[in-house]
Design a protein around this motif. Structure first.
Motif, PDB file in Angstrom:
ATOM      1  N   PHE A  84      -1.443  19.311   0.715  1.00  0.00           N
ATOM      2  CA  PHE A  84      -0.658  18.551   1.608  1.00  0.00           C
ATOM      3  C   PHE A  84       0.605  18.330   1.073  1.00  0.00           C
ATOM      4  O   PHE A  84       1.446  17.644   1.479  1.00  0.00           O
ATOM      5  N   LYS A  85       1.079  17.896   0.186  1.00  0.00           N
ATOM      6  CA  LYS A  85       1.971  16.773  -0.784  1.00  0.00           C
ATOM      7  C   LYS A  85       3.255  17.904  -0.600  1.00  0.00           C
ATOM      8  O   LYS A  85       2.604  19.078  -1.044  1.00  0.00           O
ATOM      9  N   GLN A  86       4.008  17.274  -0.481  1.00  0.00           N
ATOM     10  CA  GLN A  86       5.313  18.018  -0.268  1.00  0.00           C
ATOM     11  C   GLN A  86       6.376  17.737  -1.645  1.00  0.00           C
ATOM     12  O   GLN A  86       6.626  16.185  -1.479  1.00  0.00           O
ATOM     13  N   PRO A  87       6.805  18.370  -2.574  1.00  0.00           N
ATOM     14  CA  PRO A  87       7.296  17.737  -4.135  1.00  0.00           C
ATOM     15  C   PRO A  87       8.829  17.028  -3.913  1.00  0.00           C
ATOM     16  O   PRO A  87       9.854  15.720  -3.619  1.00  0.00           O
ATOM     17  N   VAL A  88       9.195  17.550  -2.300  1.00  0.00           N
ATOM     18  CA  VAL A  88      10.548  17.605  -1.761  1.00  0.00           C
ATOM     19  C   VAL A  88      10.898  15.607  -0.903  1.00  0.00           C
ATOM     20  O   VAL A  88      11.562  15.346  -1.018  1.00  0.00           O
ATOM     21  N   TYR A  89       9.062  15.139  -0.595  1.00  0.00           N
ATOM     22  CA  TYR A  89       9.095  14.329  -0.124  1.00  0.00           C
ATOM     23  C   TYR A  89      10.143  12.772  -1.110  1.00  0.00           C
ATOM     24  O   TYR A  89      10.009  13.081  -2.323  1.00  0.00           O
ATOM     25  N   GLU A  90      10.208  12.165  -0.023  1.00  0.00           N
ATOM     26  CA  GLU A  90      11.176  11.248  -1.041  1.00  0.00           C
ATOM     27  C   GLU A  90       9.983   9.648  -0.780  1.00  0.00           C
ATOM     28  O   GLU A  90      10.799   8.563   0.517  1.00  0.00           O
ATOM     29  N   TYR A  91       9.423   9.275  -0.943  1.00  0.00           N
ATOM     30  CA  TYR A  91       8.149   7.732  -0.902  1.00  0.00           C
ATOM     31  C   TYR A  91       8.850   6.628  -0.950  1.00  0.00           C
ATOM     32  O   TYR A  91       9.908   6.520  -1.780  1.00  0.00           O
ATOM     33  N   SER A  92       9.068   5.744   0.049  1.00  0.00           N
ATOM     34  CA  SER A  92       9.792   4.378  -0.523  1.00  0.00           C
ATOM     35  C   SER A  92       8.024   3.077   0.610  1.00  0.00           C
ATOM     36  O   SER A  92       8.236   3.495   1.850  1.00  0.00           O
ATOM     37  N   PHE A  93       8.205   2.226  -0.067  1.00  0.00           N
ATOM     38  CA  PHE A  93       7.618   1.030   0.476  1.00  0.00           C
ATOM     39  C   PHE A  93       8.398   0.140   0.714  1.00  0.00           C
ATOM     40  O   PHE A  93       8.282  -0.265  -0.268  1.00  0.00           O
ATOM     41  N   THR A  94       8.636  -0.265   1.876  1.00  0.00           N
ATOM     42  CA  THR A  94       9.779  -1.791   2.094  1.00  0.00           C
ATOM     43  C   THR A  94       9.061  -2.640   3.125  1.00  0.00           C
ATOM     44  O   THR A  94       8.314  -2.546   4.105  1.00  0.00           O
ATOM     45  N   PRO A  95       8.852  -4.458   1.954  1.00  0.00           N
ATOM     46  CA  PRO A  95       8.040  -4.861   2.985  1.00  0.00           C
ATOM     47  C   PRO A  95       9.266  -5.322   4.864  1.00  0.00           C
ATOM     48  O   PRO A  95      10.419  -5.663   4.301  1.00  0.00           O
ATOM     49  N   VAL A  96       8.629  -6.162   5.585  1.00  0.00           N
ATOM     50  CA  VAL A  96       9.799  -6.464   6.755  1.00  0.00           C
ATOM     51  C   VAL A  96       9.361  -7.693   6.929  1.00  0.00           C
ATOM     52  O   VAL A  96       7.700  -7.550   7.411  1.00  0.00           O
ATOM     53  N   ASN A  97       9.926  -8.410   7.445  1.00  0.00           N
ATOM     54  CA  ASN A  97       9.295 -10.003   7.683  1.00  0.00           C
ATOM     55  C   ASN A  97       9.179 -10.083   9.350  1.00  0.00           C
ATOM     56  O   ASN A  97       9.389 -10.899   9.804  1.00  0.00           O
ATOM     57  N   LEU A  98       7.270  -8.886   9.590  1.00  0.00           N
ATOM     58  CA  LEU A  98       7.740  -9.252  10.990  1.00  0.00           C
ATOM     59  C   LEU A  98       6.440  -9.703  11.306  1.00  0.00           C
ATOM     60  O   LEU A  98       5.494  -9.718  10.606  1.00  0.00           O
ATOM     61  N   LYS A  99       6.010 -10.333  12.680  1.00  0.00           N
ATOM     62  CA  LYS A  99       4.652 -10.806  12.291  1.00  0.00           C
ATOM     63  C   LYS A  99       3.799 -10.004  12.840  1.00  0.00           C
ATOM     64  O   LYS A  99       2.752 -10.376  13.354  1.00  0.00           O
ATOM     65  N   GLU A 100       4.132  -8.692  13.610  1.00  0.00           N
ATOM     66  CA  GLU A 100       3.374  -8.342  14.433  1.00  0.00           C
ATOM     67  C   GLU A 100       2.432  -7.308  12.996  1.00  0.00           C
ATOM     68  O   GLU A 100       2.596  -7.860  12.521  1.00  0.00           O
ATOM     69  N   ILE A 101       1.536  -7.454  13.348  1.00  0.00           N
ATOM     70  CA  ILE A 101       0.136  -6.691  12.849  1.00  0.00           C
ATOM     71  C   ILE A 101       0.211  -4.493  12.937  1.00  0.00           C
ATOM     72  O   ILE A 101       0.061  -4.045  13.284  1.00  0.00           O
ATOM     73  N   ASN A 102       1.034  -4.329  11.756  1.00  0.00           N
ATOM     74  CA  ASN A 102       1.965  -3.447  11.966  1.00  0.00           C
ATOM     75  C   ASN A 102       2.293  -2.596  10.678  1.00  0.00           C
ATOM     76  O   ASN A 102       2.512  -2.894   9.777  1.00  0.00           O
ATOM     77  N   ALA A 103       2.661  -1.549  10.551  1.00  0.00           N
ATOM     78  CA  ALA A 103       3.063  -0.203   9.795  1.00  0.00           C
ATOM     79  C   ALA A 103       3.503   0.778  10.175  1.00  0.00           C
ATOM     80  O   ALA A 103       2.529   1.676  10.856  1.00  0.00           O
ATOM     81  N   PHE A 104       4.566   1.722   9.940  1.00  0.00           N
ATOM     82  CA  PHE A 104       5.409   2.691  10.516  1.00  0.00           C
ATOM     83  C   PHE A 104       5.640   3.126   9.051  1.00  0.00           C
ATOM     84  O   PHE A 104       6.331   3.059   8.497  1.00  0.00           O
ATOM     85  N   ALA A 105       5.580   5.088   9.202  1.00  0.00           N
ATOM     86  CA  ALA A 105       6.011   5.645   8.105  1.00  0.00           C
ATOM     87  C   ALA A 105       6.655   7.111   9.434  1.00  0.00           C
ATOM     88  O   ALA A 105       7.211   6.590  10.671  1.00  0.00           O
ATOM     89  N   LEU A 106       7.925   7.099   8.821  1.00  0.00           N
ATOM     90  CA  LEU A 106       8.378   8.151   9.078  1.00  0.00           C
ATOM     91  C   LEU A 106       9.110   9.764   8.201  1.00  0.00           C
ATOM     92  O   LEU A 106       8.156   9.550   6.721  1.00  0.00           O
ATOM     93  N   PRO A 107       9.658  10.659   8.677  1.00  0.00           N
ATOM     94  CA  PRO A 107       9.269  11.857   8.048  1.00  0.00           C
ATOM     95  C   PRO A 107       9.635  11.241   7.009  1.00  0.00           C
ATOM     96  O   PRO A 107      10.543  11.359   6.327  1.00  0.00           O
ATOM     97  N   GLY A 108       9.107  12.510   6.269  1.00  0.00           N
ATOM     98  CA  GLY A 108       9.568  12.365   4.599  1.00  0.00           C
ATOM     99  C   GLY A 108       9.671  11.830   3.781  1.00  0.00           C
ATOM    100  O   GLY A 108       9.781  11.732   2.491  1.00  0.00           O
TER     101      GLY A 108
END
Length: 476
Positions: A84-108
């Protein structure tokens, strides 16, 4: 003018085929859903969307939190199945100062994690579980798979920013950013089917196990989210609608976990320190507070409700400098370079300074153009146009015929021009010209111009130049 066509979005999103099969006594085998987009297109969409999110979300700038989240995310990526891995993908993991229990990912690959996730988590494994779930949506390409299923070409836009795809909890801010970005996507990427949710759950726990985390931690976090939703009286996390519960979530996660072997355990000793670092940040906003702060909101068509300049102030004459815009797989056009693009789920406005926004408590559209797609049940262009105009007239009761309908061509296709007049929010009357033609799937494409009658001569050439520049790019 308040032009909000009530035409329905063409083509319902068809139900996803179940792509999860279970081998007796072994872990579940997961198959990629149908997808007509390339992995590189996923990357391009995610890159644009992430840039918009970073502009509008309260991003946390803390070196220790950033490095911790990156290490955790990279560990999960390394533990993902190679197929399932794609060499072109650009992973990043960014924290945001929002209160809800949440995480979201975008294509790529871009992923955003709410502070509320860490505040609620009892262990690193619970955070890792939600991140693995979101990573699975990326690996399985669920966002563009949803776009593949969408039959309305407007929902297959090639330029996508502000598309919060894959959020466990959508929330008001996610909706506002999607609606308020320059390139609108709508809900097609944001809402997953139960089948896609189950796929992300199953692949997520497999990734967790390979990374050394107890997969049952994901079930625990989902139980925490659901408990919060119930305690809030139904105003809690929106994953219940945007990411529908496939049913028996904890049960099938526990069942999957029983077939998995854990990898080498991770060093989770830094987790309490990171929780403390989050707790020491300025007070987190809720998504609703963020939406209000951005002065955005959704109307019937998901329209962005912010101003471009100050409606009521003088509007400058159009510049002679033009630049190209794209409505993804639907159209391309050239517009004045100092005009601003505003997109919703089914349309895109391009307006000059002071041409759109709040005026005396009402959102008005007094100068500019709009491109859009509306459903049509007729293959007769005159009949389809009349039905579309009836929908517009219901929201604009003063709209009247302003002259004879003319036959012409748009992008080498037969088209109609219908001139109209309407009371202007600025006083007096405004000219509204609507161009219509068919797309290949039978949907109605329209190009609309609006300007106060007194200024119509000054804008006639620019409106004509935009019309002549339109190139319809839907497949025929």
């Amino acid at each position: 003018m308040s032009v909000h066509p009530r035409a329905c979005v063409a083509g319902a999103v068809i139900a996803a085929a179940v792509a999860v099969s279970v081998a007796l006594g072994a872990q579940t085998v997961i198959k990629l859903p149908k997808n007509k987009f390339t992995p590189q297109q996923d990357v391009e969409l995610g890159r644009q969307a992430a840039a918009e999110v970073r502009k509008q979300y309260p991003i946390i700038r803390d070196e220790n939190i950033d490095s911790y989240l990156t290490r955790l995310g990279n560990r999960l990526v390394e533990s993902a199945p190679s197929e399932f891995k794609q060499p072109v993908y650009e992973y990043s993991f960014t924290p945001v100062n929002l209160k809800e229990i949440n995480a979201f990912a975008l294509p790529g690959g871009p992923m955003f994690v709410h502070r509320g996730m860490f505040d609620a988590a009892a262990s690193e494994g619970e955070v890792a579980g939600v991140m693995a779930h979101e990573l699975s949506h990326v690996l399985l390409r669920h966002g563009t798979a949803n776009m593949t299923k969408a039959q309305n070409p407007w929902l297959q836009l090639g330029q996508i920013a502000g598309a919060v795809g894959g959020a466990v909890v959508g929330g008001a801010a996610g909706s506002a950013i999607t609606q308020g970005s320059q390139f609108g996507l709508g809900t097609v990427v944001m809402r997953y089917s139960r089948d896609f949710e189950k796929q992300a759950d199953i692949l997520g726990v497999q990734i967790m196990a390979r990374a050394g985390y107890d997969p049952r931690a994901l079930a625990h976090m989902f139980e925490t989210i659901e408990s919060q939703a119930k305690s809030s009286g139904g105003n809690g996390p929106q994953w219940l609608s945007d990411h529908p519960n496939p049913g028996n979530r904890s049960q099938y996660i526990d069942e999957e976990a029983s077939h998995l072997s854990l990898g080498a355990p991770p060093d989770s000793t830094q987790f309490p320190t990171i929780k403390t670092a989050f707790a020491g940040l300025p007070k987190a906003m809720t998504t609703a507070e963020l939406a209000r702060a951005k002065n955005t909101g959704g109307g019937e068509t998901g329209e962005m409700a912010r101003s471009v300049g100050r409606p009521g102030d003088p509007v400058p004459r159009p510049t002679s400098q033009f630049h190209d815009i794209s409505g993804g797989k639907v159209f391309q056009a050239s517009v004045p370079s100092d005009w601003t693009s505003l997109a919703s789920r089914t349309s895109m406005k391009v307006v000059p300074p002071n041409g759109y926004g709040d005026l005396k408590g009402q959102t008005v559209f007094t100068y500019g153009v709009e491109f859009g797609v509306a459903q049509s049940n007729s293959r007769d262009l005159h009949a389809a146009t009349d039905t579309f105009l009836d929908a517009i007239a219901r929201g604009n009761p003063g709209l009247q015929t302003g002259g004879d309908r003319q036959a012409l061509r748009i992008s080498q296709r037969s088209a109609l021009l219908t001139p109209l007049v309407n009371p202007s929010a600025l006083g007096g009357r405004e000219r509204v010209d609507i161009y219509t033609t068919f797309l290949s799937d039978g949907s109605l494409f329209y190009y609309l111009t609006v300007v106060p009658e007194a200024d119509a001569p000054a804008f006639a050439d620019v409106f004509r130049r935009i019309a002549e520049s339109i190139r319809l790019t839907d497949a025929r």
